[in-house]
Design a protein around this motif. Structure first.
Motif, PDB file in Angstrom:
ATOM      1  N   UNK A   6       0.750  -1.284  -0.101  1.00  0.00           N
ATOM      2  CA  UNK A   6      -0.082   0.081   0.001  1.00  0.00           C
ATOM      3  C   UNK A   6       0.766   1.126  -0.149  1.00  0.00           C
ATOM      4  N   UNK A   7       1.972   1.280   0.669  1.00  0.00           N
ATOM      5  CA  UNK A   7       2.910   2.401   0.785  1.00  0.00           C
ATOM      6  C   UNK A   7       3.427   2.706  -0.551  1.00  0.00           C
ATOM      7  N   UNK A   8       3.793   1.523  -1.472  1.00  0.00           N
ATOM      8  CA  UNK A   8       4.476   1.669  -2.596  1.00  0.00           C
ATOM      9  C   UNK A   8       3.511   2.242  -3.568  1.00  0.00           C
ATOM     10  N   UNK A   9       2.179   1.741  -3.356  1.00  0.00           N
ATOM     11  CA  UNK A   9       1.161   2.287  -4.354  1.00  0.00           C
ATOM     12  C   UNK A   9       0.868   3.731  -4.202  1.00  0.00           C
ATOM     13  N   UNK A  10       0.628   4.406  -2.841  1.00  0.00           N
ATOM     14  CA  UNK A  10       0.632   5.598  -2.580  1.00  0.00           C
ATOM     15  C   UNK A  10       1.148   5.931  -1.344  1.00  0.00           C
ATOM     16  N   UNK A  11       2.434   6.775  -1.013  1.00  0.00           N
ATOM     17  CA  UNK A  11       3.090   6.547   0.109  1.00  0.00           C
ATOM     18  C   UNK A  11       2.344   7.027   1.341  1.00  0.00           C
ATOM     19  N   UNK A  12       1.653   8.285   1.118  1.00  0.00           N
ATOM     20  CA  UNK A  12       0.919   8.755   2.483  1.00  0.00           C
ATOM     21  C   UNK A  12      -0.161   7.958   2.809  1.00  0.00           C
ATOM     22  N   UNK A  13      -1.234   7.829   1.663  1.00  0.00           N
ATOM     23  CA  UNK A  13      -2.502   7.222   1.844  1.00  0.00           C
ATOM     24  C   UNK A  13      -2.440   5.815   2.164  1.00  0.00           C
ATOM     25  N   UNK A  14      -1.477   4.996   1.599  1.00  0.00           N
ATOM     26  CA  UNK A  14      -1.389   3.671   1.822  1.00  0.00           C
ATOM     27  C   UNK A  14      -0.699   3.466   3.160  1.00  0.00           C
ATOM     28  N   UNK A  15       0.134   4.168   3.639  1.00  0.00           N
ATOM     29  CA  UNK A  15       0.599   4.215   4.995  1.00  0.00           C
ATOM     30  C   UNK A  15      -0.401   4.235   5.919  1.00  0.00           C
ATOM     31  N   UNK A  16      -1.196   5.274   5.736  1.00  0.00           N
ATOM     32  CA  UNK A  16      -2.300   5.697   6.775  1.00  0.00           C
ATOM     33  C   UNK A  16      -3.383   4.516   6.801  1.00  0.00           C
ATOM     34  N   UNK A  17      -3.774   4.064   5.459  1.00  0.00           N
ATOM     35  CA  UNK A  17      -4.804   2.858   5.423  1.00  0.00           C
ATOM     36  C   UNK A  17      -4.243   1.550   6.279  1.00  0.00           C
ATOM     37  N   UNK A  18      -3.049   1.378   5.904  1.00  0.00           N
ATOM     38  CA  UNK A  18      -2.318  -0.016   6.552  1.00  0.00           C
ATOM     39  C   UNK A  18      -2.234   0.325   7.957  1.00  0.00           C
ATOM     40  N   UNK A  19      -2.026   1.418   8.461  1.00  0.00           N
ATOM     41  CA  UNK A  19      -1.750   1.709   9.888  1.00  0.00           C
ATOM     42  C   UNK A  19      -3.002   1.622  10.518  1.00  0.00           C
ATOM     43  N   UNK A  20      -4.224   2.066  10.146  1.00  0.00           N
ATOM     44  CA  UNK A  20      -5.506   1.939  10.699  1.00  0.00           C
ATOM     45  C   UNK A  20      -5.855   0.585  10.865  1.00  0.00           C
TER      46      UNK A  20
END
Length: 850
Positions: free
Chosen positions: A462-476
């Motif tokens: 997810x972070x590779x796809x969209x660094x900010x949004x992907x990291x936030x989604x995964x962390x949630x």
């Protein structure tokens, strides 16, 4: 009650959509449960009702399976002590060709004695014909119909009615019309009565009756009379009360009923997980409220009771709505089941009236409410145990503690060990189902930890796809596994069941294709019915000689299929010239030597059993079995077993000469026709139809047409797979919407801060969308993995308990591949609404949150 009115009701009104989603989980489970059970029970009850109304005052019925018996049996029954009246009956279904009317159940009776058992209650008739049965007998084209059937088709006294008979299309004259109710309401009113000897002619019965209905003298014991008749007639006959026919119907359709039960119970279980998730959401969103209540003096018990009461009321409302929607669904499902039983089993039944069983409705309500209360118990307990200070801390409720995780893992490992012991050391169905249940419970206990592991694996992607949004989604997902665990569990169970059904369909489909290629390899088939399973009409055996004379025909094989009682179960006897079968369509045996088994069976010195019958009845190679027939008990050893899909209850292959000798029956259901080299199927088919036009009712199918028909039936049988896939999609949508709702509520301030420091609305949307799709991915990974295990159990279940078929393990990769875009698409759509709610939230309120 005060807390419900002051706290719960305002919360429901404020979050109405969310509350409806909570109730939707139970609505879904109860609707599927009620719809399927009501439909199945309506079909079974319709058959029982038809049997009861046709039986009239009959107290016992004498039959010999589907084969019928010679006319002289009637005299022996009539002369038996204790028998007051005994009348012969022929019962069969016929096609009238009338648009939208379906089949007509024809009752062939002897009008000279039948009125002592059945009340025909004529409202209009040719008086001479009805008052004097001999006149009715002398006019073989006479027929009596019901008021319902007459009104639907504009029939009156002396109207003509065309029917397809064994002798081709014939014209019958309506001599009487029966009033509605009683006998006339059997089979949905599609009932006709004619003279029994005319019925023998038009259905190809020869000089045989289907059964004898009888009543005993006043004061005579029904059991004593039944025992005397059984001793008099021998084990080849069944002397039973009329209601026993309904039990035989249920036995034949048992496999389908069990599939319905499994699907409906899984739907209810999935509804429980949705309720659990919804109440977890409610507890999360009302943490501050709970803390204030506790600070003001509310006891833990009061908080616990409050949430249980909410669960009870939600379950009550959801169950009531589920019963309503299930009743609406049941009519369509009942029509589907009726068609399926007719096509697959040859059992004609019309489910005109839905069974409104109060016990089923009450049971569904109790199950729905109990499931809701049970699902809300854990969230209620968690709400009651949180102290006021912790209740005001953001997000702590969603954390899965290490201790809890270890305890879940330990219990799951213990369950897996117990399941292994049950499966490896236990024998029979109870240890098998116990092991199955333990494995499923262990999978559920491991779901939060497994979901957390998959979410962590997703974070780099997810972070590779969209660094900010992907990291936030995964962390949630990683930081709050509780929030999504119930949604993932529900989706996982639903997908696992779908994979199990799809795997069974794939494995059986491949074996059916192989069976069709070898066992059903003739060029043409001649059948007395359009669906091959209806055995109302029969050809005379001599017709085979006439077919053989046609140009282009090389060989004709006569086939007689009929269900008989074998060790308490209706199984299929297949009688054919085994020499020709061995030469033209030999089957590789599962047990036994191919050449020997066909040679002994052709000589009448053995019987070939289907592999599924051997599994269901525990039959061994070389074992001598007894098959009760009207002319005596047939003792034959099992000389081989083969895979055969002719009947789900199992088949026994005997030589046609053996069948003729023990059942005194030369009639035929179908002809297998092999053509000479160079002969064209279409031309020979045209010659067949032309030769018997106007003389015989027959349907001619090419090999390709028959294969296509059977494969369509196979697709119909596995239609529940698509029902389960639809349930999986609904579960994904409901669960993900709920999970994202609590995610947004729990991260309201975090999302507000993001917007305050420059985060764009598009980025917020992408974060929520990616979180939604991630939940779908987690559910897919775990569901497809558990589906692999569930498929193993489903195959074993089919072998041990359903139909006895020896199916290879074949994972349905094509269905799994189809599920990926479907579930991910549903997850994305489910995330659109919560994403819009997140970006449209007021920034000031978001920053003030907590």
């Amino acid at each position: 009650m005060i807390l419900l009115r002051l706290l719960s009701w305002p919360y429901v009104r404020k979050h109405l959509v969310r509350s409806l989603l909570t109730v939707a989980g139970i609505v879904l489970g109860v609707a599927v449960f009620v719809g399927m059970h009501t439909a199945n029970e309506s079909v079974l009850e319709g058959f029982r009702r038809t049997v009861d109304r046709i039986a009239g005052a009959a107290q016992l019925q004498v039959s010999a399976g589907e084969t019928g018996f010679d006319e002289d049996v009637l005299e022996r029954v009539q002369a038996a002590a204790g028998v007051r009246v005994a009348v012969p009956v022929i019962e069969a279904t016929a096609d009238t060709g009338l648009a939208g009317q379906g089949s007509l159940l024809v009752l062939g009776v002897d009008m000279t004695g039948d009125r002592s058992l059945r009340d025909y209650d004529f409202e209009g008739a040719d008086d001479d014909v009805i008052d004097d049965p001999l006149i009715f007998l002398a006019q073989p084209d006479s027929i009596v119909v019901t008021r319902q059937f007459a009104e639907r088709n504009g029939l009156k006294i002396n109207s003509a009615l065309l029917m397809q008979t064994m002798l081709g299309e014939r014209r019958f004259i309506v001599r009487g019309i029966m009033r509605s109710g009683g006998l006339a309401s059997a089979f949905g009113g599609n009932l006709a009565v004619m003279d029994i000897y005319a019925a023998q002619l038009i259905f190809g019965r020869g000089r045989k009756f289907d059964r004898i209905d009888l009543a005993v003298h006043d004061g005579a014991s029904i059991q004593d009379v039944a025992g005397r008749l059984q001793s008099l007639l021998g084990p080849g006959f069944q002397v039973e009360p009329p209601y026993s026919r309904g039990q035989h119907f249920e036995t034949v359709s048992r496999a389908f009923s069990m599939m319905i039960n499994m699907t409906s119970l899984f739907a209810l279980l999935i509804g429980m997980f949705i309720i659990y998730n919804s109440f977890s959401i409610a507890v999360t969103q009302r943490r501050a409220e709970i803390g204030i209540l506790r600070a003001l003096g509310a006891t833990r018990r009061q908080i616990h009771t409050l949430f249980l009461a909410e669960g009870f009321l939600a379950g009550l409302a959801g169950s009531a709505a589920g019963v309503f929607f299930g009743s609406l669904l049941s009519r369509g499902i009942a029509a589907y089941i009726s068609r399926l039983l007719g096509d697959v089993y040859g059992l004609a039944q019309r489910a005109e009236e839905l069974s409104g069983d109060p016990k089923l409705v009450a049971g569904a309500m109790v199950l729905g409410v109990a499931a809701s209360v049970f699902a809300s118990w854990l969230p209620a307990r968690s709400a009651a145990r949180v102290d006021p200070v912790r209740a005001l801390q953001k997000g702590r409720y969603q954390v899965l503690s290490a201790g809890e995780n270890r305890m879940r893992t330990a219990v799951a490992i213990a369950m897996c060990a117990a399941a292994a012991l049950c499966l490896l050391l236990g024998k029979g169905l109870i240890p098998f189902y116990t092991g199955y249940l333990l494995v499923m419970l262990a999978a559920l206990l491991l779901t939060p930890a497994a979901a957390l592991w998959v979410a962590r694996m997703l974070r780099p992607v997810l972070k590779w796809l969209r660094p900010v949004e992907g990291a936030l989604a995964a962390d949630s997902l990683v930081q709050s596994p509780r929030r999504t665990s119930a949604t993932v569990a529900a989706l996982m169970l639903s997908l696992a069941l779908a994979i199990g059904f799809a795997g069974i369909a794939r494995a059986s489909y491949g074996q059916i294709v192989d069976w069709l290629s070898t066992a059903l390899n003739p060029d043409l088939f001649v059948s007395s019915s359009q669906n091959f399973t209806t055995r109302s009409f029969r050809f005379p055996g001599s017709m085979g000689d006439e077919i053989r004379k046609l140009e282009g025909v090389d060989e004709v094989q006569r086939v007689r299929t009929v269900r008989v009682q074998f060790r308490g179960t209706p199984v299929m006897i297949v009688a054919v010239e085994v020499d020709g079968l061995a030469r033209r369509a030999p089957r590789r045996p599962v047990q036994g030597d191919q050449e020997r088994m066909y040679r002994l069976t052709a000589r009448g010195e053995g019987v070939i059993a289907s592999d599924n019958l051997a599994a269901l009845k525990g039959l061994k190679l070389g074992e001598s079995i007894e098959i009760a027939a009207p002319k005596g008990v047939l003792h034959l050893p099992i000389v081989g077993t083969v895979v055969d899909y002719s009947d789900q209850q199992g088949t026994l292959l005997v030589d046609r000469e053996v069948f003729r000798r023990y059942w005194n029956d030369d009639s035929v259901n179908a002809f297998r026709i092999y053509l000479k080299p160079g002969a064209k199927e279409g031309e020979v088919k045209s010659r067949l139809l032309a030769r018997f036009a106007g003389e015989r009712r027959l349907f001619v199918f090419t090999n390709a047409e028959l294969r296509g028909y059977i494969l369509r039936l196979t697709d119909q049988w596995h239609g529940l797979t698509w029902v389960q896939l639809a349930v999986a999609v609904l579960v994904a949508v409901l669960g993900i919407v709920n999970s994202l709702t609590v995610s947004i509520a729990d991260r309201r301030r975090e999302l507000g801060v993001l917007q305050a420091v420059g985060g764009l609305r598009g980025q917020i949307r992408h974060t929520i969308w990616m979180e939604a799709v991630s939940v779908g991915v987690v559910g897919l990974v775990l569901g497809l993995a558990l589906g692999a295990l569930n498929l193993y159990f489903t195959i074993r279940m089919s072998r041990l308990d359903f139909a006895g078929y020896r199916l290879d393990y074949e994972y349905p990769f094509s269905v799994a591949a189809m599920l990926i875009p479907v579930i991910l698409g549903a997850a994305f759509l489910a995330g659109i609404g919560p994403a819009e709610a997140a970006v449209r939230a007021k920034l000031v309120e978001a920053l003030e949150y907590e």
